[in-house]
Write a protein that holds these residues in place. Structure first.
Motif, PDB file in Angstrom:
ATOM      1  N   THR A   4      96.532 -12.794  18.091  1.00 47.17           N
ATOM      2  CA  THR A   4      95.256 -12.984  17.423  1.00 47.17           C
ATOM      3  C   THR A   4      94.089 -12.672  18.356  1.00 47.17           C
ATOM      4  O   THR A   4      94.242 -12.616  19.585  1.00 47.17           O
ATOM      5  CB  THR A   4      95.120 -14.433  16.919  1.00 47.17           C
ATOM      6  N   THR A   5      92.928 -12.487  17.751  1.00 50.49           N
ATOM      7  CA  THR A   5      91.718 -12.237  18.529  1.00 50.49           C
ATOM      8  C   THR A   5      91.389 -13.419  19.424  1.00 50.49           C
ATOM      9  O   THR A   5      91.000 -13.244  20.585  1.00 50.49           O
ATOM     10  CB  THR A   5      90.537 -11.967  17.582  1.00 50.49           C
ATOM     11  N   ASN A   6      91.566 -14.633  18.895  1.00 50.34           N
ATOM     12  CA  ASN A   6      91.310 -15.833  19.691  1.00 50.34           C
ATOM     13  C   ASN A   6      92.203 -15.885  20.922  1.00 50.34           C
ATOM     14  O   ASN A   6      91.755 -16.203  22.027  1.00 50.34           O
ATOM     15  CB  ASN A   6      91.540 -17.091  18.849  1.00 50.34           C
ATOM     16  N   PHE A   7      93.496 -15.601  20.725  1.00 48.19           N
ATOM     17  CA  PHE A   7      94.433 -15.634  21.847  1.00 48.19           C
ATOM     18  C   PHE A   7      94.007 -14.651  22.938  1.00 48.19           C
ATOM     19  O   PHE A   7      94.026 -14.977  24.134  1.00 48.19           O
ATOM     20  CB  PHE A   7      95.850 -15.302  21.379  1.00 48.19           C
ATOM     21  N   ILE A 227      86.589  -5.995  39.509  1.00 45.41           N
ATOM     22  CA  ILE A 227      87.055  -5.218  38.357  1.00 45.41           C
ATOM     23  C   ILE A 227      87.778  -6.096  37.345  1.00 45.41           C
ATOM     24  O   ILE A 227      87.440  -6.119  36.155  1.00 45.41           O
ATOM     25  CB  ILE A 227      87.972  -4.069  38.814  1.00 45.41           C
ATOM     26  N   VAL A 228      88.789  -6.827  37.798  1.00 49.20           N
ATOM     27  CA  VAL A 228      89.595  -7.633  36.872  1.00 49.20           C
ATOM     28  C   VAL A 228      88.757  -8.753  36.250  1.00 49.20           C
ATOM     29  O   VAL A 228      88.737  -8.925  35.029  1.00 49.20           O
ATOM     30  CB  VAL A 228      90.825  -8.223  37.584  1.00 49.20           C
ATOM     31  N   SER A 229      88.041  -9.517  37.083  1.00 47.84           N
ATOM     32  CA  SER A 229      87.317 -10.679  36.578  1.00 47.84           C
ATOM     33  C   SER A 229      86.169 -10.286  35.645  1.00 47.84           C
ATOM     34  O   SER A 229      86.027 -10.843  34.554  1.00 47.84           O
ATOM     35  CB  SER A 229      86.766 -11.503  37.747  1.00 47.84           C
ATOM     36  N   LEU A 230      85.344  -9.322  36.067  1.00 46.79           N
ATOM     37  CA  LEU A 230      84.198  -8.940  35.240  1.00 46.79           C
ATOM     38  C   LEU A 230      84.634  -8.259  33.955  1.00 46.79           C
ATOM     39  O   LEU A 230      84.064  -8.498  32.880  1.00 46.79           O
ATOM     40  CB  LEU A 230      83.256  -8.032  36.032  1.00 46.79           C
ATOM     41  N   THR A 231      85.646  -7.388  34.042  1.00 50.09           N
ATOM     42  CA  THR A 231      86.140  -6.734  32.835  1.00 50.09           C
ATOM     43  C   THR A 231      86.734  -7.762  31.874  1.00 50.09           C
ATOM     44  O   THR A 231      86.486  -7.718  30.664  1.00 50.09           O
ATOM     45  CB  THR A 231      87.203  -5.680  33.190  1.00 50.09           C
ATOM     46  N   ALA A 232      87.516  -8.706  32.411  1.00 44.42           N
ATOM     47  CA  ALA A 232      88.100  -9.750  31.565  1.00 44.42           C
ATOM     48  C   ALA A 232      87.013 -10.641  30.964  1.00 44.42           C
ATOM     49  O   ALA A 232      87.114 -11.064  29.805  1.00 44.42           O
ATOM     50  CB  ALA A 232      89.082 -10.596  32.379  1.00 44.42           C
ATOM     51  N   THR A 233      85.963 -10.937  31.737  1.00 41.51           N
ATOM     52  CA  THR A 233      84.850 -11.738  31.216  1.00 41.51           C
ATOM     53  C   THR A 233      84.190 -11.048  30.031  1.00 41.51           C
ATOM     54  O   THR A 233      83.936 -11.657  28.983  1.00 41.51           O
ATOM     55  CB  THR A 233      83.795 -11.981  32.310  1.00 41.51           C
ATOM     56  N   ASN A 234      83.915  -9.754  30.184  1.00 43.50           N
ATOM     57  CA  ASN A 234      83.272  -9.003  29.106  1.00 43.50           C
ATOM     58  C   ASN A 234      84.157  -8.935  27.862  1.00 43.50           C
ATOM     59  O   ASN A 234      83.665  -9.041  26.729  1.00 43.50           O
ATOM     60  CB  ASN A 234      82.932  -7.589  29.590  1.00 43.50           C
ATOM     61  N   LEU A 235      85.464  -8.784  28.065  1.00 41.09           N
ATOM     62  CA  LEU A 235      86.386  -8.774  26.927  1.00 41.09           C
ATOM     63  C   LEU A 235      86.412 -10.135  26.241  1.00 41.09           C
ATOM     64  O   LEU A 235      86.373 -10.222  25.004  1.00 41.09           O
ATOM     65  CB  LEU A 235      87.789  -8.406  27.408  1.00 41.09           C
ATOM     66  N   ALA A 236      86.463 -11.203  27.034  1.00 44.33           N
ATOM     67  CA  ALA A 236      86.510 -12.552  26.470  1.00 44.33           C
ATOM     68  C   ALA A 236      85.254 -12.861  25.659  1.00 44.33           C
ATOM     69  O   ALA A 236      85.328 -13.437  24.569  1.00 44.33           O
ATOM     70  CB  ALA A 236      86.679 -13.581  27.586  1.00 44.33           C
ATOM     71  N   ILE A 237      84.098 -12.477  26.200  1.00 46.42           N
ATOM     72  CA  ILE A 237      82.842 -12.709  25.475  1.00 46.42           C
ATOM     73  C   ILE A 237      82.863 -11.997  24.131  1.00 46.42           C
ATOM     74  O   ILE A 237      82.412 -12.525  23.108  1.00 46.42           O
ATOM     75  CB  ILE A 237      81.645 -12.242  26.320  1.00 46.42           C
ATOM     76  N   GLY A 238      83.410 -10.783  24.123  1.00 50.38           N
ATOM     77  CA  GLY A 238      83.488 -10.031  22.867  1.00 50.38           C
ATOM     78  C   GLY A 238      84.418 -10.663  21.852  1.00 50.38           C
ATOM     79  O   GLY A 238      84.169 -10.605  20.646  1.00 50.38           O
ATOM     80  N   TYR A 239      85.488 -11.308  22.316  1.00 50.02           N
ATOM     81  CA  TYR A 239      86.472 -11.901  21.409  1.00 50.02           C
ATOM     82  C   TYR A 239      86.086 -13.296  20.938  1.00 50.02           C
ATOM     83  O   TYR A 239      86.227 -13.618  19.750  1.00 50.02           O
ATOM     84  CB  TYR A 239      87.836 -11.979  22.097  1.00 50.02           C
ATOM     85  N   ILE A 240      85.628 -14.160  21.854  1.00 50.17           N
ATOM     86  CA  ILE A 240      85.411 -15.568  21.478  1.00 50.17           C
ATOM     87  C   ILE A 240      83.987 -16.062  21.724  1.00 50.17           C
ATOM     88  O   ILE A 240      83.668 -17.206  21.407  1.00 50.17           O
ATOM     89  CB  ILE A 240      86.401 -16.500  22.222  1.00 50.17           C
TER      90      ILE A 240
END
Length: 300
Positions: A4-7, A227-240
């Motif tokens: 899911t998007t939340n996951f 790279i990993v942290s900032l990219t993951a942060t941006n993805l997380a913000i977009g999802y949740i």
């Protein structure tokens, strides 16, 4: 099993927090090698941009910006750079555990700005998550009177929290939210490089070290907390969204404690265990609360 998007959002938020919590692990050895804050961050950002640039060239990914995205992008880059400078300065003048702990006021800033400024609905799970995670972070603080705490370090940590909070809000609320997360990270780090170069040329001097320790720490910082942290942060913000992402950032000080115990053989006290448990419970409350809320919205 359908993911899911939340996951995805919770996974990337946790990944971002744990990798960002590794910052002091690689920064402190560079300080011992004679690097100052600006030089540590310059090489961290430079290698990250270099790696991303090579990736874009190989995959031929477009990295263009629309005109309306330029100002928000520069603003994001400035916020991220200010957050890095002030946090790394705090590392150099105060205990790392205290610095990372004080940084964690940023979820409160994000939540308040979103509720007051953008009329975001506040969830009970969000409130409970903030309270428990704050209690957990307080428990992770040293209280034996031997901690190295000073006014400059406290001010720098709080400034870092404000800058990081506004970075997350800009990503969520402006036109750059449609950009691929890796492209967003690339440009934000690029803005930072320009700022560090200016600061070094005007106020400092370049510092190089060709030891394996220096290169290893610089590349590790470029890949994991950048790279990993900032990219993951941006993805997380977009999802949740920015508020849950910020709250799940409570895993950052937990990472710092575990690194100290596992790598530096520091004692794992009852206070630390209590803090970690409280933070993990807060993370679970935010995740479960978000899933229930989304189910209700789908049913209605």
């Amino acid at each position: 099993m359908k993911i899911t998007t939340n996951f995805k959002g919770y996974f990337f938020a946790c990944l971002a927090a744990t990798t960002y919590g590794l910052n002091p692990l690689f920064a402190l050895p560079l300080y011992r090698l004679g690097f100052d804050v600006d030089n540590v961050l310059l090489w961290r950002y430079f290698y990250a941009v270099l790696i991303l640039g090579i990736f874009f060239a190989v995959t031929r990914r477009p990295v263009g910006l629309a005109k309306r995205q330029i100002i928000p992008m520069i603003s994001c880059g400035i916020c991220m750079t200010i957050s890095s400078i002030t946090l790394y300065r705090a590392f150099s003048v105060m205990d790392v555990s205290i610095s990372v702990t004080l940084l964690f006021v940023y979820p409160i800033i994000v939540a308040l700005v979103n509720v007051i400024g953008f009329h975001e609905k506040i969830r009970l799970s969000t409130v409970l998550g903030v309270i428990l995670s704050l209690l957990g972070v307080i428990a992770l603080c040293k209280s034996d009177g031997q901690a190295n705490v000073n006014l400059e370090g406290i001010v720098c940590s709080i400034l870092s929290a404000f800058a990081y909070a506004f970075y997350m809000i800009i990503v969520r609320e402006t036109s750059i939210k449609t950009l691929p997360s890796s492209v967003l990270t690339f440009y934000c780090l690029g803005v930072g490089i320009l700022i560090f170069l200016f600061r070094i040329i005007v106020w400092g001097s370049f510092h190089f070290s060709f030891t394996w320790m220096a290169w290893g720490c610089q590349l590790a910082m470029a890949i994991l907390p950048s790279i990993v942290s900032l990219t993951a942060t941006n993805l997380a913000i977009g999802y949740i969204g920015s508020t849950p992402t910020a709250i799940l950032g409570a895993l950052e000080p937990v990472t710092g404690i575990l690194v100290g115990v596992i790598i530096f053989d520091e004692a794992l006290t009852l206070r630390f265990v209590t803090g970690i448990v409280l933070i993990l419970v807060a993370v679970l409350i935010v995740i479960v609360g978000g899933n229930k809320e989304n189910k209700k919205e789908l049913e209605t």
